[in-house]
Design a protein around this motif. Structure first.
Motif, short mmCIF file in Angstrom:
data_model
loop_
_atom_site.label_atom_id
_atom_site.label_comp_id
_atom_site.label_asym_id
_atom_site.label_seq_id
_atom_site.Cartn_x
_atom_site.Cartn_y
_atom_site.Cartn_z
N ARG A 70 30.30 56.89 63.93
CA ARG A 70 29.08 57.76 64.08
C ARG A 70 28.53 57.52 65.47
N VAL A 71 28.66 56.27 66.10
CA VAL A 71 28.23 55.88 67.15
C VAL A 71 29.06 56.84 68.33
N VAL A 72 30.24 57.08 68.10
CA VAL A 72 31.27 57.85 69.07
C VAL A 72 30.75 59.21 68.93
N LEU A 117 26.01 64.30 71.85
CA LEU A 117 24.72 64.51 72.88
C LEU A 117 25.24 65.10 74.34
N LEU A 118 26.31 64.04 74.50
CA LEU A 118 26.83 64.33 75.93
C LEU A 118 27.33 65.79 76.22
N LEU A 174 22.85 55.26 73.06
CA LEU A 174 21.57 55.35 73.48
C LEU A 174 21.18 55.80 74.83
N LEU A 175 22.03 55.43 75.74
CA LEU A 175 21.80 55.70 77.11
C LEU A 175 22.13 57.36 77.40
N ILE A 176 23.37 57.81 76.62
CA ILE A 176 23.48 59.12 76.75
C ILE A 176 22.43 60.00 76.15
N LEU A 216 17.94 70.38 90.01
CA LEU A 216 19.02 70.79 89.47
C LEU A 216 20.20 69.93 89.78
N MET A 217 20.53 69.66 91.10
CA MET A 217 21.51 68.83 91.28
C MET A 217 21.59 67.41 90.92
N ALA A 218 20.17 66.79 90.89
CA ALA A 218 19.97 65.51 90.15
C ALA A 218 20.24 65.43 88.57
N ALA A 219 19.92 66.55 87.93
CA ALA A 219 20.26 66.87 86.52
C ALA A 219 21.85 66.76 86.46
N VAL A 220 22.61 67.37 87.27
CA VAL A 220 24.03 67.60 87.16
C VAL A 220 24.62 66.04 87.59
N ILE A 221 24.06 65.43 88.54
CA ILE A 221 24.62 64.01 88.95
C ILE A 221 24.42 63.10 87.62
N GLY A 222 22.99 63.33 87.10
CA GLY A 222 22.77 62.19 85.94
C GLY A 222 23.87 62.46 84.83
N VAL A 223 23.97 63.67 84.48
CA VAL A 223 24.94 63.97 83.35
C VAL A 223 26.18 63.50 83.45
N THR A 224 26.83 63.79 84.92
CA THR A 224 28.12 63.54 85.24
C THR A 224 28.39 62.13 85.30
N VAL A 225 27.22 61.14 85.71
CA VAL A 225 27.57 59.61 85.61
C VAL A 225 27.55 59.19 84.40
N ILE A 226 26.60 59.51 83.70
CA ILE A 226 26.47 59.05 82.17
C ILE A 226 27.66 59.48 81.56
N GLY A 227 28.50 60.71 81.71
CA GLY A 227 29.79 60.97 80.97
C GLY A 227 30.74 60.12 81.31
N LEU A 228 30.82 59.44 82.54
CA LEU A 228 31.85 58.64 83.10
C LEU A 228 32.54 57.82 81.88
N GLN A 229 31.80 57.11 81.41
CA GLN A 229 32.05 56.21 80.22
C GLN A 229 32.68 56.88 79.00
#
Length: 492
Positions: free
Chosen positions: A62-64, A70-71, A198-200, A242-255
């Motif tokens: 469920r967590v994964v 969401l990612l 939760l972070l994602i 827009l670039m900030a949103a892209v950077i945020g999603v990219t960094v969060i998705g690294l994990q």
């Protein structure tokens, strides 16, 4: 806008149903091909496991699944704007540019007395490094004559090479090692924690709110930034957001999927959604749903099959969705384009037939004279077979009547009205080309032939206004002599 433009849930629901059927078919196939056929108890156990995964009864699953779904939704949403901005590969440069930041953050944390494996510290380093990569790309593009694709390639390769060098340096440090850093390169979806999910979720919520709040501004940025700048909009700052949103999603998705595969979640759902609609809100919602479906199906398959990397499976599922969208998408898909091309070909052939019948009968008696097949064949470069096939269709549709055992043909009342309309539109366009484009009358028929089939009511109205046509809908005389080609076995 196509007829699917206002009902975004139709393509999204269809893709979700297809994914569920695909997962079920895969599970049943896996159950059937178990070693030595597998006893019935093993197959029932596998199906119970499948049901548990699909219904998210297991806590870790469920967590994964929730985290990667969401990612995927956030990536599809932001990736749509990036795709329309023609910066789809910028997420690739950002993801590779984060690696040196992760390594430097690790070294800084170790030198400060920490373990270097603090996730907030590593993500902060990745954010700073990714932002530096974006800034460098924009700097190169706006201050030199280097194109954006070349700037992306330069930044991507240089930053990734720097990151590999820093990672090798970390391996030689006595107080730390880079074993945990590999998760940022390849991802560790299966070991995702609730804190990661939760972070994602928080990042996805922020991105969604940002896209909703700045929908008009992002749309202006994607389609006409020059106009927005001339109207006083802060285009540069909108681009930065827009670039900030892209950077945020990219960094969060690294994990979740790692920096190498993160670009797939940013590009593939948005590109797949583009095949389903021409309507921007529909595209955004469809991309978010397809991204979430990719994460859900990929994580579910990874949970069912032992030692199957979740990040790679997520990307493969996204690729399968893209392939289906490319084939079946009603707006820009291959099949839709093929059907549209075939319909256009049929419409062009029908209009050619109607105009030829009208022109051959134009100077005859008023009582709808019969046109001989050979005369009709010589009017255009038809083959006898194709002409007979088109005449049969016109007879079936009630536009043409056959006479004398299919040796002669005449227009019905309905066919005469359609032929009159087609000939009038063609000659209006011919007159416009002669008067305003200086096309010679001897060549105007060929030029008008290439365009007349896409003349809509608005263009016809403009032509009538430009030519001051107040003829009550009458067909103007042809501005040139109507050529008749010799038919095989016939006479001109």
């Amino acid at each position: 806008m196509n007829r699917f433009g206002q009902t975004w849930w139709r393509p999204a629901a269809g893709m979700l149903v297809a994914l569920c059927l695909a997962c079920t078919s895969y599970a049943l196939a896996a159950a059937e091909v178990s070693p030595a056929g597998g006893p019935p108890g093993d197959r029932r156990a596998f199906l119970r496991e499948l049901a548990a995964v699909l219904t998210l009864r297991d806590y870790n699953t469920r967590v994964v699944v929730v985290g990667v779904s969401l990612l995927g939704a956030a990536s599809g949403l932001v990736g749509s704007f990036m795709l329309l901005r023609k910066r789809a590969l910028l997420s690739d440069a950002i993801s590779h540019a984060t690696l040196p930041g992760i390594g430097l953050a690790f070294i800084a944390a170790v030198l400060a007395g920490g373990t270097g494996k603090s996730l907030p510290v590593l993500l902060l380093g990745a954010t700073v490094s990714g932002a530096a990569g974006v800034a460098l790309v924009l700097l190169v593009v706006h201050t030199t004559r280097v194109k954006e694709d070349a700037a992306l390639g330069i930044v991507l390769s240089v930053f990734f090479g720097l990151g590999i060098a820093i990672t090798s340096l970390i391996q030689r440090m006595q107080s730390g090692h880079a074993a945990g850093l590999k998760s940022f390169i390849y991802g560790k979806t299966a070991s995702m924690l609730m804190s990661d999910a939760l972070l994602i979720a928080g990042a996805a919520l922020v991105v969604a709110l940002l896209c909703v709040a700045l929908y008009k501004e992002f749309t202006l940025l994607c389609f006409d930034p020059a106009y927005g700048g001339s109207q006083g909009w802060p285009i540069v700052w909108i681009d930065v957001l827009l670039m900030a949103a892209v950077i945020g999603v990219t960094v969060i998705g690294l994990q979740a999927v790692g920096l190498i595969l993160m670009v797939a979640l940013m590009v593939i759902p948005a590109a797949a959604a583009r095949f389903w609609t021409h309507h921007l809100p529909t595209m955004l919602l469809t991309a978010a749903v397809l991204g979430a479906a990719s994460g859900y199906a990929g994580a579910a398959i990874s949970a069912l099959v032992p030692r199957m990397p979740a990040g790679a499976i997520i990307v493969l599922v996204a690729g399968a969705i893209f392939a289906l969208s490319m084939l079946l998408g009603p707006a820009r898909g291959v099949l839709a384009r093929g059907l549209e091309h075939a319909r256009l070909g049929r419409r062009v052939r029908r209009q050619h037939l109607m105009r030829a019948l009208f022109e051959l009968a134009e100077d005859g008696p008023p009582a709808a004279p019969t046109v001989e097949f050979n005369d009709l064949l010589s009017a255009r470069t038809w083959s006898p077979r194709s002409l007979r096939r088109e005449l049969a269709r016109a007879v079936r549709d009630g536009l043409v009547r056959s006479r004398e055992g299919d040796r002669g043909f005449e227009l019905t009342d309905e066919g005469l009205a359609a032929a009159r309309r087609t000939a009038r539109n063609h000659r209006l366009w011919e007159l416009y080309l002669i008067r305003y484009a200086d096309v010679a009358p001897s060549h105007v028929d060929r030029d008008a032939d290439a365009v007349e089939h896409v003349l809509g009511p608005e263009i016809i109205g403009e032509l009538e206004a430009a030519l001051a046509a107040e003829d009550g809908g009458a067909v103007p005389r042809s501005p040139h002599e109507i050529a008749v080609r010799p038919a095989p076995g016939g006479k001109a």
